[in-house]
Scaffold this motif. Structure first.
Motif: not given
Ligand code: F6R
Length: 369
Positions: A2, A7, A350, A355, A357-358
């Motif tokens: 990262k 993220s 956020t 999360d 990213d997932q």
């Protein structure tokens, strides 16, 4: 890794100027688009009478922008088909059809099956892909790679702007080969492509904090609508998809002209609506239509967040918030206009403590049908 970003998605959003620049790099010479991978295909491009662009999800919204570019520049009828709808009927395709597939991963099973099906039916196939040597480009007659670099976050961002960029290059190239784009038009469009990375960087620098703040205020919102016309329509769809995917908020994108045919019934006081406003320099009529759509929803109490080009003052009396993008040619605007919507989705997720990213229930590459 990262590299200091909160993220992968934040990193990849920030990498978009390079994703566009790297996709253009090596494909421009003396005001002309030169795509080395497509050497020797001029006869194919002269012979086709139809283009079908097939893809899934975010890539299918890049495909919609590509449709407009191919029709405007190459003057070939172009349609977008969701890959998973394509082969479960009896589409009219043949040796004069070019089937362009778009896939970041190059492994999406739905898209792969559509490409195989098109080939079996005798169509010519061209893949726009971000992953060297992936299955879809291997199964295609030709490939134009996007050079966005590896995309790790499930929600696609930099691959999307690179896909649009590759489709703009393709449309210009085919237009030149077929004689429907003049040398002067080509030079002007090439200048636009070269200026695009700097403009994406400008949107990131100037609007990131503003959009993130907006998202922070809206963390309890239950539904967000997105409206656009022309190439703003696929961006409205993409803005809605990003929000659904990572913030789990109900969101819908509409063609602004559809509003009065149904969706305007959804507007109640306080309903947040993003509106993508096309530049008045490209079409005063199109711009006026969108401004009147804004007035219609404003009159019903919508909270209107406008994405408009710098200097467009016509939107000011009717907008609760104005997000600015630099001046660009009509077909280039989507690359700029999508950036605030990506930031909005990311900041809202956020703010909800998710999360980014997932996201739940999703995988980066969908290798089942
Ligand atoms: C959205 C997203 C998906 C993909 C779609 C196609 O953020 O990532 O909608 O765009 O699954 O994936 P590729 O481009 O790998 O074929």
């Amino acid at each position: 890794e990262k590299g200091g970003w909160p993220s992968f998605m934040a990193k990849e959003v920030a990498e978009q100027p390079e994703a566009v620049a790297n996709t253009v790099r090596g494909r421009i010479r003396d005001g002309e688009v030169v795509i080395p991978e497509l050497d020797g295909l001029d006869d194919l491009f002269r012979g086709i009478d139809r283009v079908i662009i097939t893809a899934c999800g975010t890539a299918s919204y890049a495909a919609l922008v590509g449709k407009y570019a191919i029709e405007q520049w190459a003057r070939i009828p172009a349609d977008v088909e969701l890959a998973h709808e394509f082969r479960y009927r009896d589409p009219v395709i043949g040796e004069n059809t070019l089937v362009v597939s778009i896939s970041q991963s190059g492994e999406t099973m739905d898209t792969l099956m559509a490409v195989k099906y098109a080939r079996e039916r005798g169509a010519r196939t061209l893949s726009v892909c971000n992953t060297q040597g992936a299955t879809i480009p291997r199964e295609s007659d030709a490939v134009v790679y996007t050079h966005a670099g590896p995309e790790v976050a499930v929600a696609s961002t930099k691959a999307f702007v690179a896909q649009i960029t590759a489709l703009l290059l393709l449309g210009l190239h085919v237009g030149r080969v077929r004689g429907s784009v003049s040398a002067a038009e080509s030079a002007a469009a090439v200048a636009e492509l070269e200026a695009l990375p700097g403009k994406v960087a400008k949107v990131l620098a100037e609007e990131q904090a503003h959009v993130a703040q907006l998202a922070g205020w809206m963390a309890d919102t239950r539904s967000v609508l997105f409206l656009g016309r022309h190439v703003g329509y696929p961006i409205a769809l993409e803005g809605a998809l990003k929000l659904k995917e990572i913030s789990y908020i109900h969101a819908e994108g509409f063609a602004a002209g559809e509003l009065k045919h149904g969706p305007i019934a959804l507007i109640e006081p306080g309903q947040p609506v993003f509106v993508l406003v096309p530049s008045p320099r490209h079409s005063a009529l199109l711009h006026a239509k969108v401004v009147s759509n804004i007035q219609e929803i404003r009159a019903r109490g919508a909270r209107v967040i406008v994405i408009a080009e710098e200097g467009d003052a016509a939107v000011l009396p009717f907008a609760d918030e104005v997000i600015r993008i630099p001046l660009a040619g009509a077909l280039f605007e989507p690359v700029l206009a999508v950036v605030p919507l990506q930031i909005f989705a990311m900041a809202l997720a956020t703010a909800k403590g998710l999360d980014v990213d997932q996201p739940r229930n999703l995988a980066k590459s969908v290798t089942v049908e």
